[in-house]
Design a protein around this motif. Structure first.
Motif, mmCIF file in Angstrom:
data_model
loop_
_atom_site.group_PDB
_atom_site.id
_atom_site.type_symbol
_atom_site.label_atom_id
_atom_site.label_comp_id
_atom_site.label_asym_id
_atom_site.label_seq_id
_atom_site.Cartn_x
_atom_site.Cartn_y
_atom_site.Cartn_z
ATOM 1 N N LEU A 18 0.825 -1.210 0.000
ATOM 2 C CA LEU A 18 0.000 0.000 0.000
ATOM 3 C C LEU A 18 0.862 1.264 0.000
ATOM 4 C CD1 LEU A 18 -2.894 -0.850 2.514
ATOM 5 C CD2 LEU A 18 -3.045 -0.563 0.028
ATOM 6 N N LEU A 19 1.971 1.189 0.773
ATOM 7 C CA LEU A 19 2.877 2.333 0.809
ATOM 8 C C LEU A 19 3.407 2.641 -0.584
ATOM 9 C CD1 LEU A 19 4.472 4.325 2.640
ATOM 10 C CD2 LEU A 19 6.297 2.604 2.715
ATOM 11 N N ASP A 20 3.826 1.572 -1.315
ATOM 12 C CA ASP A 20 4.347 1.764 -2.669
ATOM 13 C C ASP A 20 3.275 2.356 -3.596
ATOM 14 O OD1 ASP A 20 6.698 0.718 -1.773
ATOM 15 O OD2 ASP A 20 6.348 -1.297 -2.581
ATOM 16 N N GLN A 21 2.035 1.833 -3.474
ATOM 17 C CA GLN A 21 0.954 2.317 -4.344
ATOM 18 C C GLN A 21 0.644 3.792 -4.091
ATOM 19 O OE1 GLN A 21 -2.426 -0.241 -3.785
ATOM 20 N NE2 GLN A 21 -1.404 -2.047 -4.663
ATOM 21 N N TYR A 22 0.557 4.154 -2.801
ATOM 22 C CA TYR A 22 0.230 5.532 -2.457
ATOM 23 C C TYR A 22 1.283 6.511 -2.963
ATOM 24 C CZ TYR A 22 -3.642 4.087 0.555
ATOM 25 O OH TYR A 22 -4.817 3.580 1.027
ATOM 26 N N PHE A 23 2.565 6.134 -2.759
ATOM 27 C CA PHE A 23 3.603 7.066 -3.165
ATOM 28 C C PHE A 23 3.807 7.078 -4.679
ATOM 29 C CE2 PHE A 23 4.499 7.140 1.319
ATOM 30 C CZ PHE A 23 4.963 8.430 1.518
ATOM 31 N N ALA A 24 3.513 5.959 -5.353
ATOM 32 C CA ALA A 24 3.552 5.962 -6.821
ATOM 33 C C ALA A 24 2.452 6.872 -7.371
ATOM 34 C CB ALA A 24 3.387 4.546 -7.357
ATOM 35 N N ALA A 25 1.257 6.778 -6.740
ATOM 36 C CA ALA A 25 0.151 7.652 -7.158
ATOM 37 C C ALA A 25 0.494 9.114 -6.887
ATOM 38 C CB ALA A 25 -1.127 7.264 -6.424
ATOM 39 N N ALA A 26 1.128 9.368 -5.725
ATOM 40 C CA ALA A 26 1.528 10.737 -5.392
ATOM 41 C C ALA A 26 2.513 11.291 -6.406
ATOM 42 C CB ALA A 26 2.132 10.783 -3.987
ATOM 43 N N LEU A 27 3.445 10.423 -6.845
ATOM 44 C CA LEU A 27 4.420 10.864 -7.848
ATOM 45 C C LEU A 27 3.733 11.215 -9.166
ATOM 46 C CD1 LEU A 27 7.430 11.268 -8.384
ATOM 47 C CD2 LEU A 27 7.532 8.907 -9.204
ATOM 48 N N GLY A 28 2.735 10.395 -9.562
ATOM 49 C CA GLY A 28 1.996 10.695 -10.786
ATOM 50 C C GLY A 28 1.222 11.995 -10.674
ATOM 51 N N ILE A 29 0.621 12.237 -9.488
ATOM 52 C CA ILE A 29 -0.123 13.479 -9.278
ATOM 53 C C ILE A 29 0.808 14.687 -9.351
ATOM 54 C CG2 ILE A 29 -1.400 14.812 -7.555
ATOM 55 C CD1 ILE A 29 -2.643 12.168 -6.617
ATOM 56 N N VAL A 30 1.985 14.561 -8.742
ATOM 57 C CA VAL A 30 2.953 15.662 -8.769
ATOM 58 C C VAL A 30 3.409 15.947 -10.194
ATOM 59 C CG1 VAL A 30 5.287 16.328 -8.090
ATOM 60 C CG2 VAL A 30 3.738 15.338 -6.398
ATOM 61 N N ALA A 31 3.647 14.875 -10.981
ATOM 62 C CA ALA A 31 4.065 15.062 -12.371
ATOM 63 C C ALA A 31 2.988 15.788 -13.166
ATOM 64 C CB ALA A 31 4.374 13.706 -13.011
ATOM 65 N N LEU A 32 1.726 15.394 -12.942
ATOM 66 C CA LEU A 32 0.612 16.053 -13.638
ATOM 67 C C LEU A 32 0.506 17.509 -13.215
ATOM 68 C CD1 LEU A 32 -1.785 15.708 -15.564
ATOM 69 C CD2 LEU A 32 -3.191 15.032 -13.590
ATOM 70 N N LEU A 33 0.705 17.764 -11.914
ATOM 71 C CA LEU A 33 0.658 19.133 -11.416
ATOM 72 C C LEU A 33 1.770 19.984 -12.036
ATOM 73 C CD1 LEU A 33 -0.625 21.141 -9.402
ATOM 74 C CD2 LEU A 33 1.030 20.331 -7.697
ATOM 75 N N ALA A 34 2.978 19.408 -12.131
ATOM 76 C CA ALA A 34 4.102 20.144 -12.706
ATOM 77 C C ALA A 34 3.855 20.451 -14.174
ATOM 78 C CB ALA A 34 5.387 19.337 -12.544
ATOM 79 N N LEU A 35 3.373 19.450 -14.918
ATOM 80 C CA LEU A 35 3.118 19.646 -16.343
ATOM 81 C C LEU A 35 2.024 20.683 -16.569
ATOM 82 C CD1 LEU A 35 3.713 18.762 -19.253
ATOM 83 C CD2 LEU A 35 1.963 16.977 -18.985
ATOM 84 N N GLY A 36 0.933 20.571 -15.808
ATOM 85 C CA GLY A 36 -0.172 21.514 -15.956
ATOM 86 C C GLY A 36 0.225 22.931 -15.588
ATOM 87 N N THR A 37 1.019 23.072 -14.518
ATOM 88 C CA THR A 37 1.461 24.406 -14.092
ATOM 89 C C THR A 37 2.367 25.041 -15.137
ATOM 90 O OG1 THR A 37 1.316 23.726 -11.762
ATOM 91 C CG2 THR A 37 2.631 25.687 -12.277
ATOM 92 N N ALA A 38 3.310 24.229 -15.676
ATOM 93 C CA ALA A 38 4.211 24.756 -16.698
ATOM 94 C C ALA A 38 3.442 25.181 -17.944
ATOM 95 C CB ALA A 38 5.259 23.714 -17.068
ATOM 96 N N LEU A 39 2.459 24.360 -18.352
ATOM 97 C CA LEU A 39 1.665 24.679 -19.539
ATOM 98 C C LEU A 39 0.842 25.946 -19.299
ATOM 99 C CD1 LEU A 39 0.738 23.866 -22.371
ATOM 100 C CD2 LEU A 39 -1.065 22.478 -21.299
#
Length: 601
Positions: free
Chosen positions: A71-92
């Motif tokens: 569960l720890l791995d899943q949560y932090f993998a999801a968090a990493l994906g959310i952060v990547a989406l946030l970074a991409l959206g903010t830059a755009l």
């Protein structure tokens, strides 16, 4: 020294903006880039949505994680994906809104410049150059800040505020009710202090414009200031205007700081109180720790969004004032306009120019006629000289002929067609002007001469320079015709500037040549060369010359004597001298050397 008066220009006469609706005037500039704005909005919604999802993930981690590694791995993998989406959206979002802001501001600057450059002299007399430049630079910078940053951040924080409040309600209706009590407390100071902030922002911008106008005026006349040892008074005046600008800015900053402090204190004090209630609910098992953490994060997001909106509101209000100032320039009503369906301009090479009962008064002197019932005819190919005392109306004749102004009575015609029925651009294409104060642009000598006809060849440029007795001194410059002449031609003498202006007019090869004291700054040898060039042009085009020098006047086909706005005499040099009167008196006073030479002959 007395304090500088409040700026007394068009900007200080208008009412202050009471709402940010003034920004609606930017829509015509935004409309062509709607697609870019929509994409930016989509990116903005995505980033705001991602920000609102994060607290939910935190709650699940707190409430459901029981030491399971998968569960720890899943949560932090999801968090990493959310952060990547946030970074991409903010830059755009940043790229799109910043590009949109730069594009819109560039269009506004061009529109304001294009509008101002075409205004009649009457409006230029009311607006200081520094004031206009302040609007084009400082005011558009404020608009760039709003379009390229503030509006985007305002929408993002508004979404976070609205979404955060919704999630607060879902998480705990009780605590959300307490939070809602904070909102009015934050809004009241914004509403109360916002109007004062708008007024101070506009006042600050007006003082900046006044300071820019004073600096522009004195820097352009630096030699005169130094010659009259007026540096001290000029420095004091500029310092006073700058200090008044600083004082207005300080007042604006103080009000905004107070408003920000009040809002932030009320918001975060309220949040602390709400958290205290929530902590007691957790202790009583009425909430889980995850719910409280989720509520805390959403409360922080909502409070941060409210604080950011307060900051942004001040910027938006300043931009609203700046927009009003720019729109005011774009909306100026000119006193000289083209007709909806202009008539073709008759060829000046074959048409008479007629002043028919023309009366004209300058707006600044409405009680005095600059021209009074003037009747005047200039035949094609004729060289006519206008002479008379200063203020007699000579330059006004040229102003009306170029249609910089329109007469209050009578009309000016070419080939029987009233100038007011023509396009000003089409009319002026047939006219070449040599003003009394020659204008030299901060460019090369070649570019300055080519201003008369940009498609001319180098050989034609050189021929025009030779005809204006400018070739020899130009060849002595470091790079010849390609030498940079400096701002306003500071590297040249007055006579050299005038010869370049004459070369520019000769190169234009227009059927009507207007010379306003064109040889007044020339030495005797250069004047003779230019007069020979002008004489060689006579007969091939119509020429109207304002001149005080006898040599130029004697060669005219006809001399018109103007005094106090009226035509008092007309004829050749010889006939006017023989008649006596004003012309003969002027000849004795101003052209004594020429009169002596005439008598000797």
């Amino acid at each position: 020294m007395a304090r500088a008066p409040r700026p007394n220009d068009a900007s200080s006469d208008r009412p202050l903006s009471r709402r940010v609706a003034a920004l609606g005037a930017l829509w015509p500039f935004l409309r062509p880039y709607r697609g870019m704005a929509v994409l930016a909005l989509i990116a903005l919604v995505i980033t705001a949505g991602v920000s609102l999802v994060l607290p939910l993930a935190v709650r699940r981690v707190v409430d459901e994680f029981g030491g399971a590694t998968h569960l720890l791995d899943q949560y932090f993998a999801a968090a990493l994906g959310i952060v990547a989406l946030l970074a991409l959206g903010t830059a755009l979002r940043y790229y799109l809104v910043t590009r949109l802001g730069e594009r819109v501001v560039a269009d506004i600057r061009k529109a304001v410049h294009d509008r101002v450059i075409g205004l009649s002299p009457e409006l230029h007399e009311r607006l200081m150059t520094g004031e206009i430049l302040s609007r084009i630079t400082t005011d558009t910078t404020l608009i760039l800040s709003v379009i390229g940053s503030s509006v985007s951040l305002a929408l993002r924080n508004a979404l976070i505020f609205a979404g955060g409040m919704t999630m607060l309600l879902v998480t705990s209706a009780k605590l959300t009710g307490l939070v809602l009590l904070i909102v009015p407390a934050a809004i009241v100071p914004v509403m109360l202090l916002g109007r004062r902030l708008r007024r101070l922002s506009r006042e600050n911008q007006d003082w900046i414009a006044a300071s820019s106008g004073a600096a522009s005026e004195t820097l352009l006349a630096a030699q005169t200031v130094q010659a009259f040892t007026a540096e001290g008074s000029v420095r004091r005046r500029f310092a006073d205007l700058t200090e008044r600008s600083f004082e207005a800015a300080l007042a604006r900053i103080t009000v905004r700081a107070v408003m920000t402090a009040i809002v932030i204190f009320l918001v975060f004090a309220g949040v602390v109180g709400v958290l205290w209630v929530g902590a007691r609910d957790v202790a009583a098992d009425r909430m889980t720790i995850g719910q409280l953490v989720q509520f805390v994060i959403y409360a922080i997001l909502v409070a941060g969004a409210a604080g950011a909106l307060t900051e942004i509101w001040g910027e938006v209000q300043r931009a609203a004032g700046a927009t009003e100032r720019l729109v005011e320039l774009l909306g100026l009503t000119d006193t000289v306009t083209d007709p909806p369906q202009p008539l073709p301009v008759p060829s000046l090479a074959a048409s008479e120019i007629r002043f028919e009962g023309v009366t004209f008064r300058y707006p600044t002197r409405p009680d005095r006629n600059a021209l009074e019932r003037v009747d005047l005819t200039v035949r094609p190919g004729e060289t006519v000289a206008l002479v008379g005392p200063s203020g007699g109306g000579k330059t006004t004749v040229m102003q009306l002929l170029l249609r910089f102004r329109d007469p209050q009575e009578g009309r000016v015609t070419i080939g029987g067609v009233d100038l007011r029925q023509m396009s000003r651009e089409a009319l002026r294409r047939q006219i070449a002007l040599v003003p009394q104060d020659p204008v030299i642009f901060a460019d090369t000598a070649r570019a300055n001469i080519l201003f008369g006809r940009p498609d001319a060849t180098d050989a034609e440029v050189e021929a025009a320079a030779r005809a204006a007795a400018a070739h020899d001194f130009l060849m002595r410059l470091p790079d010849g015709y390609d030498s940079f002449l400096g701002e306003r031609g500071v590297m040249l003498s007055g006579g050299q500037k005038q010869r370049i202006a004459i070369a520019r007019a000769i190169l234009r090869d227009a059927p009507l040549l207007l010379l306003d004291e064109a040889t007044s700054a020339l030495d005797a040898e250069s004047e003779r060369a230019v007069q020979d060039a002008v004489e060689s042009l006579s007969g091939t085009r119509t020429m109207i010359i304002i001149a005080h020098r006898l040599a130029t006047v004697k060669r005219a086909d006809r001399i018109i004597v103007l005094d106090q706005g009226r035509v008092v005499a007309e004829g050749t040099h010889e006939t006017l001298v023989a008649e006596g009167g004003l012309y003969a008196r002027l000849a004795r006073l101003q052209f004594a050397e020429g009169m002596t030479a005439t008598a000797a002959e």
